[in-house]
Every structure is written in C-alpha cells, then in structure tokens.
Design a protein around this motif. Structure first.
Motif, mmCIF file in Angstrom:
data_model
loop_
_atom_site.group_PDB
_atom_site.id
_atom_site.type_symbol
_atom_site.label_atom_id
_atom_site.label_comp_id
_atom_site.label_asym_id
_atom_site.label_seq_id
_atom_site.Cartn_x
_atom_site.Cartn_y
_atom_site.Cartn_z
ATOM 1 N N MET A 67 -9.182 0.590 12.308
ATOM 2 C CA MET A 67 -8.764 1.947 11.918
ATOM 3 C C MET A 67 -9.580 3.003 12.663
ATOM 4 S SD MET A 67 -6.179 1.442 10.063
ATOM 5 C CE MET A 67 -5.806 3.112 9.532
ATOM 6 N N GLY A 68 -10.858 2.684 12.898
ATOM 7 C CA GLY A 68 -11.705 3.619 13.648
ATOM 8 C C GLY A 68 -11.186 3.766 15.072
ATOM 9 N N HIS A 69 -10.837 2.655 15.677
ATOM 10 C CA HIS A 69 -10.321 2.706 17.048
ATOM 11 C C HIS A 69 -8.979 3.456 17.076
ATOM 12 C CE1 HIS A 69 -10.153 1.391 21.207
ATOM 13 N NE2 HIS A 69 -8.847 1.229 21.017
ATOM 14 N N LEU A 70 -8.180 3.167 16.085
ATOM 15 C CA LEU A 70 -6.867 3.821 16.017
ATOM 16 C C LEU A 70 -7.011 5.333 15.889
ATOM 17 C CD1 LEU A 70 -3.848 3.301 15.927
ATOM 18 C CD2 LEU A 70 -4.011 3.090 13.452
ATOM 19 N N LYS A 71 -7.953 5.715 15.063
ATOM 20 C CA LYS A 71 -8.161 7.164 14.907
ATOM 21 C C LYS A 71 -8.542 7.787 16.249
ATOM 22 C CE LYS A 71 -10.342 10.760 12.384
ATOM 23 N NZ LYS A 71 -11.252 11.191 11.375
ATOM 24 N N GLY B 188 -7.050 -4.035 -1.774
ATOM 25 C CA GLY B 188 -7.294 -2.615 -2.051
ATOM 26 C C GLY B 188 -8.634 -2.169 -1.509
ATOM 27 N N ASP B 189 -9.616 -3.070 -1.583
ATOM 28 C CA ASP B 189 -10.958 -2.765 -1.092
ATOM 29 C C ASP B 189 -10.927 -2.578 0.434
ATOM 30 O OD1 ASP B 189 -13.625 -2.372 -1.205
ATOM 31 O OD2 ASP B 189 -14.180 -4.460 -1.539
ATOM 32 N N ILE B 190 -10.195 -3.452 1.104
ATOM 33 C CA ILE B 190 -10.075 -3.357 2.568
ATOM 34 C C ILE B 190 -9.344 -2.057 2.942
ATOM 35 C CG2 ILE B 190 -8.921 -4.406 4.569
ATOM 36 C CD1 ILE B 190 -9.495 -7.142 3.199
ATOM 37 N N ALA B 191 -8.249 -1.792 2.226
ATOM 38 C CA ALA B 191 -7.439 -0.597 2.526
ATOM 39 C C ALA B 191 -8.260 0.672 2.304
ATOM 40 C CB ALA B 191 -6.187 -0.585 1.651
ATOM 41 N N LYS B 192 -9.014 0.684 1.223
ATOM 42 C CA LYS B 192 -9.824 1.870 0.905
ATOM 43 C C LYS B 192 -10.847 2.141 2.016
ATOM 44 C CE LYS B 192 -12.889 3.597 -2.649
ATOM 45 N NZ LYS B 192 -13.914 3.103 -3.548
ATOM 46 N N ALA B 193 -11.490 1.078 2.451
ATOM 47 C CA ALA B 193 -12.492 1.245 3.518
ATOM 48 C C ALA B 193 -11.822 1.725 4.803
ATOM 49 C CB ALA B 193 -13.226 -0.076 3.749
ATOM 50 N N GLY B 194 -10.648 1.197 5.099
ATOM 51 C CA GLY B 194 -9.925 1.608 6.306
ATOM 52 C C GLY B 194 -9.485 3.064 6.226
ATOM 53 N N ARG B 195 -9.030 3.465 5.046
ATOM 54 C CA ARG B 195 -8.544 4.851 4.880
ATOM 55 C C ARG B 195 -9.684 5.858 4.917
ATOM 56 N NH1 ARG B 195 -3.159 4.716 1.154
ATOM 57 N NH2 ARG B 195 -3.118 6.890 1.765
ATOM 58 N N ALA B 196 -10.870 5.379 4.530
ATOM 59 C CA ALA B 196 -12.017 6.292 4.588
ATOM 60 C C ALA B 196 -12.297 6.683 6.037
ATOM 61 C CB ALA B 196 -13.243 5.613 3.960
ATOM 62 N N VAL B 197 -11.913 5.804 6.954
ATOM 63 C CA VAL B 197 -12.134 6.070 8.376
ATOM 64 C C VAL B 197 -10.948 6.831 8.958
ATOM 65 C CG1 VAL B 197 -12.437 4.950 10.615
ATOM 66 C CG2 VAL B 197 -13.535 4.006 8.594
ATOM 67 N N ALA C 177 -5.537 2.217 -3.229
ATOM 68 C CA ALA C 177 -5.434 2.633 -1.823
ATOM 69 C C ALA C 177 -4.178 2.069 -1.150
ATOM 70 C CB ALA C 177 -6.680 2.201 -1.052
ATOM 71 N N ILE C 178 -3.464 1.207 -1.847
ATOM 72 C CA ILE C 178 -2.183 0.692 -1.326
ATOM 73 C C ILE C 178 -1.062 1.522 -1.940
ATOM 74 C CG2 ILE C 178 -0.603 -1.285 -1.413
ATOM 75 C CD1 ILE C 178 -2.873 -1.742 0.557
ATOM 76 N N ASP C 179 -0.256 2.152 -1.079
ATOM 77 C CA ASP C 179 0.787 3.044 -1.579
ATOM 78 C C ASP C 179 2.018 2.301 -2.083
ATOM 79 O OD1 ASP C 179 -0.283 5.763 -0.760
ATOM 80 O OD2 ASP C 179 -0.339 4.712 1.160
ATOM 81 N N ILE C 180 2.359 1.224 -1.380
ATOM 82 C CA ILE C 180 3.674 0.625 -1.641
ATOM 83 C C ILE C 180 3.590 -0.896 -1.695
ATOM 84 C CG2 ILE C 180 6.063 0.437 -0.797
ATOM 85 C CD1 ILE C 180 5.609 2.901 0.914
ATOM 86 N N ALA C 181 4.297 -1.466 -2.669
ATOM 87 C CA ALA C 181 4.606 -2.901 -2.634
ATOM 88 C C ALA C 181 6.043 -2.993 -2.138
ATOM 89 C CB ALA C 181 4.479 -3.499 -4.031
ATOM 90 N N ALA C 182 6.227 -3.720 -1.044
ATOM 91 C CA ALA C 182 7.512 -3.662 -0.338
ATOM 92 C C ALA C 182 8.185 -5.033 -0.279
ATOM 93 C CB ALA C 182 7.271 -3.156 1.084
ATOM 94 N N PRO C 183 9.490 -5.074 -0.520
ATOM 95 C CA PRO C 183 10.193 -6.366 -0.501
ATOM 96 C C PRO C 183 10.607 -6.811 0.899
ATOM 97 C CG PRO C 183 11.715 -4.620 -1.131
ATOM 98 C CD PRO C 183 10.373 -3.958 -0.907
ATOM 99 N N ASP C 184 10.390 -8.105 1.202
ATOM 100 C CA ASP C 184 10.910 -8.714 2.432
ATOM 101 C C ASP C 184 12.214 -9.410 2.038
ATOM 102 O OD1 ASP C 184 8.693 -7.848 3.775
ATOM 103 O OD2 ASP C 184 7.691 -9.797 3.829
ATOM 104 N N VAL C 185 13.315 -8.935 2.559
ATOM 105 C CA VAL C 185 14.618 -9.378 2.059
ATOM 106 C C VAL C 185 15.167 -10.519 2.918
ATOM 107 C CG1 VAL C 185 16.983 -8.608 1.615
ATOM 108 C CG2 VAL C 185 15.059 -7.111 1.060
ATOM 109 N N TYR C 186 15.118 -11.734 2.375
ATOM 110 C CA TYR C 186 15.580 -12.906 3.119
ATOM 111 C C TYR C 186 16.616 -13.711 2.345
ATOM 112 C CZ TYR C 186 12.221 -12.163 6.805
ATOM 113 O OH TYR C 186 11.537 -11.633 7.879
ATOM 114 N N ASN C 187 17.202 -13.122 1.325
ATOM 115 C CA ASN C 187 18.331 -13.777 0.655
ATOM 116 C C ASN C 187 19.482 -12.782 0.691
ATOM 117 O OD1 ASN C 187 20.228 -14.787 -1.101
ATOM 118 N ND2 ASN C 187 18.699 -15.617 -2.530
#
Ligand code: DGJ
Length: 544
Positions: free
Chosen positions: A170-174, A253-262, A307-317
């Motif tokens: 995330m730091g590199h991306l920023k 959530g812990d990983i996402a929070k740390a990433g979003r802080a950056v 820190a996770i905004d969305i739970a998203a469905p992967d539609v394979y049926n």
C-alpha cells in the motif's frame, strides 16, 4: 456579478474540481444505498478479472486485448505475496509498476487482489519461506491436533508478516498512484475460510473460543441461545463456525486497517458462496468454507473487520434462483453490492442486467484474458474473443453512461432483472409505473394467436433475456435490454400510456443521441427488444 466576484467563483469551482480529483476513491452510503466515488462522483465498475496466473509483465500481453475487447473500464488483477516478497524483508514491486503504467496507457482502472495468507482458503500464494516454516507459520489443527492445509488465523507471526508485506504494498501504491487513482479498491486475501474443518483447535484458538463473545459481535450477529457468554453459550451449534469467521475476519481486518493507515482505499473480501436457498442456514456440515464471509456471517465480518467495506459474492452457480438469492443476501444497507467474480459462461451474461439494475457498484466476469487456459466447467471453454462476448454486449450499452447510471443507482432510480430459468414473466415496479417483462416471444403479435405467432424469436432458445431500467423522471425511463418484451403499464388504479419510445444511445460526452422513434408495429405488442441489446428512452403520459 462583478468581474472580481466572477473570478472568485471560477477559482472556487476550479479548486473544488481539483479537490475532487485529488480525493482517493471511497465508498459512500445514503438511505441504505451505496456508491463508489471516484474523483468525487459515483463510478460504475465494468470490470474483468484476469486468470490467477496472469500477474506477470509478459502475461499482461494476453490480458489487455481481452479487457479492451470486453470494453471494461477496470481490470481486477492479483498481486501475490510470493511475488512481492520472495525473500523475507526484500520487496519487489516491479510488476505493480508495470501494471499501473500499462493500465494508464490503456485508459483502465485497476482493482488489486492481495493473494496473501489465503487464496481460495489455502497458502499457495505465500512465499516459500512461509510455506516451509510451519512452526513459525502454523496451520489450523483439528481436535486431535492434526494440521489442516489452511493457515491458522491465530498464527501471530503469519499475521505480522502478511501485514508487513501488505503495508509495503500500500505504501508503494500510494507513492506511484496516490495522486492518480488508477487503483480503485483492494481485495484483501481471496475466498478465505477453511474446507473440511470448522475452526482451529490449537491451544491459542481454544483459549479465545472460551472467552466471552465480544460486544461488537453480539450487536451485529444475533445471539441464538444465551444473550452473553462464551461462543458456545451464545451461538450453540453455530459457535464453531461463527468463531472461525470472527477469527479470520479479525485477522483480515487487522491487515486492512494497517494498509489503510498508509493509503486509504476501499477494501473488500470475496466469498465462495454457501447455498443461499438453504433457509434457515443449518450449522456447518462441511458444505462450505467455514470462516469465510458467507451471507449469514456478514454481521460478524462487520464487527470484527471494520476496515473491510464489503463482503462480496463470487457468482459461480448460474441457476437464476441462486443468483437472485445471492444478490439479495449480499445487498444490504451495511454492505454494498459488488460482484468481483462471475463465471464466464454465456448463461451469466443476462444477470449483468440484474446486478447493474439493482445498484451494484460494479461487476466483473472472471478469466478475462487470452491465456491458453480456462476454468471450464466453471467458466467457458473458449480461450479467444468468444470469452468476452456475453459481457461485452452489456458493457457496450452501459459504458457511455456509466457515471450517470451509477448516480441514478445511488439515487434509487434503477432496477434490473435477468430472465429466469423458468422463463416466466417478471415485473419491476417503479413509483407510478410497472414494467412487465415477458420472454420467449416473437416480435410481432400475441403468442395466443397460435401458429407462427407462437414461435419464439430467434436467439431465445436458451434463457438469455434481461433488462435494466432507470426512472429518470416521474414518467420517463431509460431501458437497456435484450431478448425481452417490455410493457410499461400505469400502476394499479391509475391510467396512462406510452407516448414515445426513442431508440438511441449516449455519446462519449454522455449526451442522448436519438436514432429513431419506435411506433406502430414496434410498439403495438409491447417493446420487443431483439437479440442484440438496445437502449430506449421512454416517455409515458397520463390523460388530463
Ligand atoms: C474463485 C477464486 O476467487 C478465483 O481466484 C478462481 O480460483 C476461481 N474461483 C475459479 O476459477
């Protein structure tokens, strides 16, 4: 207005435009609906997800042609932990640099998929130094202490190492994209959970399992037995799977929070779905990945991973009842509908009308590149242009008005539906008007007249119809669809009629371009949308 005030007003306008452009993508919610704001305005992701192994510069050569052919505005692409940190502590983001540069050259946005601790629940995208050190990076264990294939969410070192890599990403991306916003969102891990084992039974996990259920979870996930207490006391037979969902969600959530802080970008998790028609859902019986963000534990994910905004469905049926049930279960006032994966078989194409009509922030078929591989039978067998065809036809219609559609959806003006497997009529109710949809008809006359009139139009052999409708004024609609007969009718107890149906399109500047007015044969039996998608601007009226 004086010249000086005119200048001041222009300056304020310019500054606010610049502020919008400088603003990172973010999700907003109003009246239970959601929008992804990009440069300050709602954006509709018309996405395509590459194959799992296309995350290398050479492989991108097979990706861009397919994404261009699809007319997608966004590419979903993995970035793997093994790829960016092959040796511990030494990061290599050269692929990300190439990807972002090429996305800009192709005029596309990106969604990055962080394949870290879990990819389809397993550790296959972790670096070798993780894979080969199970003492430091432990797997889940069963009641007998036997290791399962999936890494434990209680591996403190695993969490630390994954988080460090994600933060570096995330730091590199920023650094390379913080002012451009080529990247819109980030998926954290991929289809998490554990198959074959309901939860980790390691001593650390067991100790946590015996603790009281956190208050935040109690608030979001209704207790089933006692109001408070241990996981078993509160959730009875569901305790193990709910606990595992909490443990996995907390880790992510812990990983996402740390990433979003950056670098604060919207983040989401994707889900390998459990059967949405199993109602009420029975306790886990090895029939889905325990701990994943299945629809019945979205509340736990919200509580454990804010820190996770969305739970998203992967539609394979592709069964229509399954698709519709899943869309309904994942679209919630606290959860934006976003479909990061749809199987690439043609049968899925019609559901784009349902997804975009319902107000999803975006959609993305899976396996969109010309790599000589397919995930058949989940997806299509094709490895050429035929892959994109069922989706391109819909994207072609939405692409020129994607910003406008996203705005309408955010205002609650849109609805949509795909033809059911039962091929039965459907209806969409709008304030004052109802759209009645029928399928498998000819394009002239009524089927009840028999003979050739009862013969379905070519292209309707398989269920493939669909329509998305936006009510852009009290009596005005934009209708996009194919292989369906649509009759706009006044709401029960009122009278009204079709005044005008213009076929046309939106140009690159988002202006309506009328091509012809449908009347006579083209409207006498309803609006008969052909096998190629069309767009109509419809004006209804009521007698004075
Ligand atoms: C869902 C996963 O999220 C994708 O990465 C991929 O493995 C598909 N399943 C199957 O092709």
């Amino acid at each position: 207005m004086k010249t000086s005030s005119l200048l001041a007003a222009a300056l304020v306008g310019l500054l606010s435009l610049q502020a919008a452009a400088a603003e990172a993508p973010r999700l907003v919610t109003r009246d239970g609906r959601h929008a992804l704001l990009v440069d300050g305005k709602p954006f509709l992701i018309l996405g395509g997800q590459a194959h799992n192994s296309s995350n290398y510069p050479e492989a991108l050569k097979t990706v861009w042609p397919a994404i261009d052919d699809l007319k997608a505005n966004t590419l979903l692409m993995p970035v793997a932990w093994e790829q960016v940190e092959p040796q511990e502590g030494r990061f290599d983001f050269s692929f990300l640099d190439t990807l972002v540069k090429q996305a800009r050259e192709h005029g596309k946005h990106l969604v990055l998929l962080w394949f870290g601790t879990w990819k389809n629940t397993s550790a296959q995208y972790t670096p070798e130094w993780v894979k080969l050190d199970p003492k430091r990076f432990p797997f889940n264990v069963d009641r007998e202490g036997k290791a399962n294939y999936s890494l434990s969410p209680f591996g403190a070192e695993t969490l630390k190492a994954d988080k460090r890599a994600f933060v570096a990403l995330m730091g590199h991306l920023k650094k390379i994209d913080g002012d451009r916003h080529t990247v819109l969102m980030v998926q954290v891990e991929n289809e998490v959970g554990t198959y074959g084992l309901v939860r980790d039974f390691s001593p650390a996990a067991q100790a946590a399992f015996e603790q009281p259920v956190p208050a935040a979870v109690l608030e979001r996930q209704k207790p089933r037995a006692a109001a408070t207490g241990s996981w078993r006391e509160v959730y009875g037979d569901y305790a193990d799977e709910y606990f595992h969902a909490w443990a996995v969600a907390r880790y992510i959530g812990d990983i996402a929070k740390a990433g979003r802080a950056v670098y604060d970008l919207p983040m989401y998790v994707n889900n390998a779905l459990r059967d949405p028609l199993e109602q009420p859902p029975k306790p886990w019986n090895k029939n889905f990945a325990s701990g994943g963000p299945t629809w019945d534990v979205i509340g736990i994910y919200k509580a454990a991973a804010p820190a996770i905004d969305i739970a998203a469905p992967d539609v394979y049926n592709p069964e229509s009842a399954q698709v519709n049930a899943n869309l309904g279960l994942f679209q919630r006032p606290d959860n934006a509908l976003w479909i990061p994966e749809i199987g690439s078989k043609p049968a899925y194409g019609r559901f784009l009308y349902a997804m975009l009509g319902r107000g999803a922030i975006g959609v993305s078929p899976f396996g969109i590149d010309y790599f000589d591989y397919t995930n058949h039978p989940l997806g299509t067998q094709a490895t050429d242009k035929a892959i994109v065809q069922p989706f391109e036809r819909v994207y072609r219609m939405f692409a020129p008005l994607q910003r406008q559609w996203a705005q309408w959806a955010f205002e609650g003006r849109t609805q949509g539906i795909g033809e059911g497997d039962d091929r039965k009529p459907q209806q969409l109710d709008f304030p004052g008007w109802t759209a009645k949809l029928t399928y498998r008809l000819g394009r002239f006359g009524e089927a009840s007249w028999g003979g050739d009139y009862a013969k379905p139009a070519p292209g309707t052999e398989e269920p493939g119809g669909g329509a998305a409708i936006a009510q852009i004024g009290p009596d005005e609609f934009i209708l996009i669809g194919e292989r369906v007969r649509v009759r706009m009718e006044p709401a029960a107890g009122t009278s009204g009629m079709l005044l005008r149906a213009e076929q046309g399109r939106f140009d690159a500047e988002g202006r309506w371009q009328m091509e012809r007015v449908w009347n006579g044969d083209q409207v006498d039996y309803g609006l008969n949308l052909p096998a190629e998608p069309v767009m109509l601007k419809i004006k209804m009226g009521r007698p004075r």
